[in-house]
Design a protein around this motif. Sequence first.
Motif, PDB file in Angstrom:
ATOM      1  N   ALA A 180      30.321  65.522  45.925  1.00  0.00           N
ATOM      2  CA  ALA A 180      31.037  64.819  44.858  1.00  0.00           C
ATOM      3  C   ALA A 180      31.160  63.326  45.145  1.00  0.00           C
ATOM      4  O   ALA A 180      31.321  62.533  44.224  1.00  0.00           O
ATOM      5  CB  ALA A 180      32.416  65.422  44.646  1.00  0.00           C
ATOM      6  N   PHE A 181      31.123  62.935  46.412  1.00  0.00           N
ATOM      7  CA  PHE A 181      31.247  61.533  46.796  1.00  0.00           C
ATOM      8  C   PHE A 181      30.127  61.167  47.757  1.00  0.00           C
ATOM      9  O   PHE A 181      29.676  61.982  48.549  1.00  0.00           O
ATOM     10  CB  PHE A 181      32.606  61.271  47.465  1.00  0.00           C
ATOM     11  CG  PHE A 181      33.760  61.269  46.501  1.00  0.00           C
ATOM     12  CD1 PHE A 181      34.278  60.068  46.024  1.00  0.00           C
ATOM     13  CD2 PHE A 181      34.325  62.450  46.064  1.00  0.00           C
ATOM     14  CE1 PHE A 181      35.327  60.065  45.131  1.00  0.00           C
ATOM     15  CE2 PHE A 181      35.379  62.460  45.162  1.00  0.00           C
ATOM     16  CZ  PHE A 181      35.887  61.262  44.698  1.00  0.00           C
ATOM     17  N   LEU A 182      29.702  59.917  47.665  1.00  0.00           N
ATOM     18  CA  LEU A 182      28.692  59.393  48.573  1.00  0.00           C
ATOM     19  C   LEU A 182      29.109  57.982  48.955  1.00  0.00           C
ATOM     20  O   LEU A 182      29.303  57.136  48.084  1.00  0.00           O
ATOM     21  CB  LEU A 182      27.312  59.379  47.908  1.00  0.00           C
ATOM     22  CG  LEU A 182      26.160  58.845  48.748  1.00  0.00           C
ATOM     23  CD1 LEU A 182      25.922  59.746  49.950  1.00  0.00           C
ATOM     24  CD2 LEU A 182      24.896  58.747  47.915  1.00  0.00           C
ATOM     25  N   GLY A 183      29.326  57.736  50.226  1.00  0.00           N
ATOM     26  CA  GLY A 183      29.752  56.413  50.683  1.00  0.00           C
ATOM     27  C   GLY A 183      31.101  56.017  50.107  1.00  0.00           C
ATOM     28  O   GLY A 183      31.335  54.843  49.851  1.00  0.00           O
ATOM     29  N   GLY A 184      31.985  56.983  49.879  1.00  0.00           N
ATOM     30  CA  GLY A 184      33.311  56.699  49.344  1.00  0.00           C
ATOM     31  C   GLY A 184      33.360  56.535  47.833  1.00  0.00           C
ATOM     32  O   GLY A 184      34.422  56.289  47.270  1.00  0.00           O
ATOM     33  N   LEU A 185      32.216  56.662  47.155  1.00  0.00           N
ATOM     34  CA  LEU A 185      32.166  56.511  45.699  1.00  0.00           C
ATOM     35  C   LEU A 185      31.835  57.846  45.042  1.00  0.00           C
ATOM     36  O   LEU A 185      31.019  58.616  45.552  1.00  0.00           O
ATOM     37  CB  LEU A 185      31.110  55.480  45.302  1.00  0.00           C
ATOM     38  CG  LEU A 185      31.309  54.062  45.850  1.00  0.00           C
ATOM     39  CD1 LEU A 185      30.113  53.199  45.504  1.00  0.00           C
ATOM     40  CD2 LEU A 185      32.584  53.463  45.299  1.00  0.00           C
ATOM     41  N   ARG A 186      32.471  58.103  43.906  1.00  0.00           N
ATOM     42  CA  ARG A 186      32.218  59.349  43.167  1.00  0.00           C
ATOM     43  C   ARG A 186      30.795  59.329  42.623  1.00  0.00           C
ATOM     44  O   ARG A 186      30.347  58.346  42.029  1.00  0.00           O
ATOM     45  CB  ARG A 186      33.206  59.476  42.018  1.00  0.00           C
ATOM     46  CG  ARG A 186      33.046  60.753  41.213  1.00  0.00           C
ATOM     47  CD  ARG A 186      34.052  60.854  40.090  1.00  0.00           C
ATOM     48  NE  ARG A 186      35.414  60.780  40.577  1.00  0.00           N
ATOM     49  CZ  ARG A 186      36.105  61.814  41.057  1.00  0.00           C
ATOM     50  NH1 ARG A 186      35.536  62.983  41.136  1.00  0.00           N
ATOM     51  NH2 ARG A 186      37.336  61.660  41.457  1.00  0.00           N
ATOM     52  N   VAL A 187      30.067  60.425  42.817  1.00  0.00           N
ATOM     53  CA  VAL A 187      28.713  60.554  42.308  1.00  0.00           C
ATOM     54  C   VAL A 187      28.807  60.869  40.812  1.00  0.00           C
ATOM     55  O   VAL A 187      29.546  61.750  40.398  1.00  0.00           O
ATOM     56  CB  VAL A 187      27.947  61.679  43.049  1.00  0.00           C
ATOM     57  CG1 VAL A 187      26.575  61.887  42.438  1.00  0.00           C
ATOM     58  CG2 VAL A 187      27.830  61.349  44.520  1.00  0.00           C
ATOM     59  N   MET A 188      28.069  60.114  40.007  1.00  0.00           N
ATOM     60  CA  MET A 188      28.083  60.293  38.560  1.00  0.00           C
ATOM     61  C   MET A 188      26.644  60.478  38.076  1.00  0.00           C
ATOM     62  O   MET A 188      25.713  59.957  38.674  1.00  0.00           O
ATOM     63  CB  MET A 188      28.678  59.066  37.866  1.00  0.00           C
ATOM     64  CG  MET A 188      30.075  58.696  38.329  1.00  0.00           C
ATOM     65  SD  MET A 188      31.317  59.893  37.916  1.00  0.00           S
ATOM     66  CE  MET A 188      31.488  59.612  36.187  1.00  0.00           C
ATOM     67  N   ALA A 189      26.496  61.187  36.987  1.00  0.00           N
ATOM     68  CA  ALA A 189      25.193  61.361  36.357  1.00  0.00           C
ATOM     69  C   ALA A 189      25.311  60.921  34.906  1.00  0.00           C
ATOM     70  O   ALA A 189      26.269  61.235  34.235  1.00  0.00           O
ATOM     71  CB  ALA A 189      24.746  62.808  36.429  1.00  0.00           C
ATOM     72  N   VAL A 190      24.335  60.186  34.456  1.00  0.00           N
ATOM     73  CA  VAL A 190      24.303  59.744  33.071  1.00  0.00           C
ATOM     74  C   VAL A 190      22.988  60.224  32.489  1.00  0.00           C
ATOM     75  O   VAL A 190      21.914  59.889  32.990  1.00  0.00           O
ATOM     76  CB  VAL A 190      24.421  58.202  32.973  1.00  0.00           C
ATOM     77  CG1 VAL A 190      24.384  57.769  31.525  1.00  0.00           C
ATOM     78  CG2 VAL A 190      25.679  57.720  33.658  1.00  0.00           C
ATOM     79  N   ASP A 191      23.058  61.023  31.446  1.00  0.00           N
ATOM     80  CA  ASP A 191      21.868  61.598  30.842  1.00  0.00           C
ATOM     81  C   ASP A 191      21.378  60.701  29.714  1.00  0.00           C
ATOM     82  O   ASP A 191      22.164  60.172  28.944  1.00  0.00           O
ATOM     83  CB  ASP A 191      22.215  62.988  30.301  1.00  0.00           C
ATOM     84  CG  ASP A 191      20.977  63.733  29.833  1.00  0.00           C
ATOM     85  OD1 ASP A 191      19.869  63.370  30.258  1.00  0.00           O
ATOM     86  OD2 ASP A 191      21.126  64.675  29.052  1.00  0.00           O
ATOM     87  N   GLY A 192      20.085  60.527  29.633  1.00  0.00           N
ATOM     88  CA  GLY A 192      19.504  59.778  28.529  1.00  0.00           C
ATOM     89  C   GLY A 192      19.620  58.273  28.674  1.00  0.00           C
ATOM     90  O   GLY A 192      19.521  57.544  27.698  1.00  0.00           O
TER      91      GLY A 192
END
Length: 170
Positions: free
Chosen positions: A129-141
């Motif tokens: 869920a986090f990478l390097g202290g930042l929340r992992v997000m996905a944006v489609d399209g």
Amino acid sequence: MQLKDFSFIAPTVEAELILRAIETVISPEKIVQSLAQTGSVEERKRKLPSQLTVCLVIAMSLWASDSMGTVLKNLVQGLNRQWTRLGQYWKAPSSSSISEARQRLGCRVMSQLFEKIVRPLGTPQTPGAFLGGLRVMAVDGTVLDVPDSTANARVFGYPGSRKGTSSLPR
């Protein structure tokens, strides 16, 4: 069940499991609060009360290929009595009554409910869920434009269209 243990085994999920998940996240109290805050509470007793109409709108997005009447019947059979508060002799309203109930409800209630409920579920302890202290997000399209350079072409490539049919240089 924790989020990390969840996976689809079959392409379909039983309606009962989906309804139970909805009941877990969206409590009847939150729906009543949203109805009250937007002034969408009905003034008279109806076959399709506002609270049930909210549930129907949510269920319609999950079973989009079914008719509104079918979704409503399944919804009433699947939700617990705290949600529906309907008598055992309830008769499903016509499709035009369902449409009118949705129009009476409007979109403000759904927006209010969205604001009350939607939040990130991943915590720093959730794997991935986090990478390097930042929340992992996905944006489609989403399309990102980068300058047309040899270095960018090596990293990002070009669109998969034939030469001459794309607006981008080759």
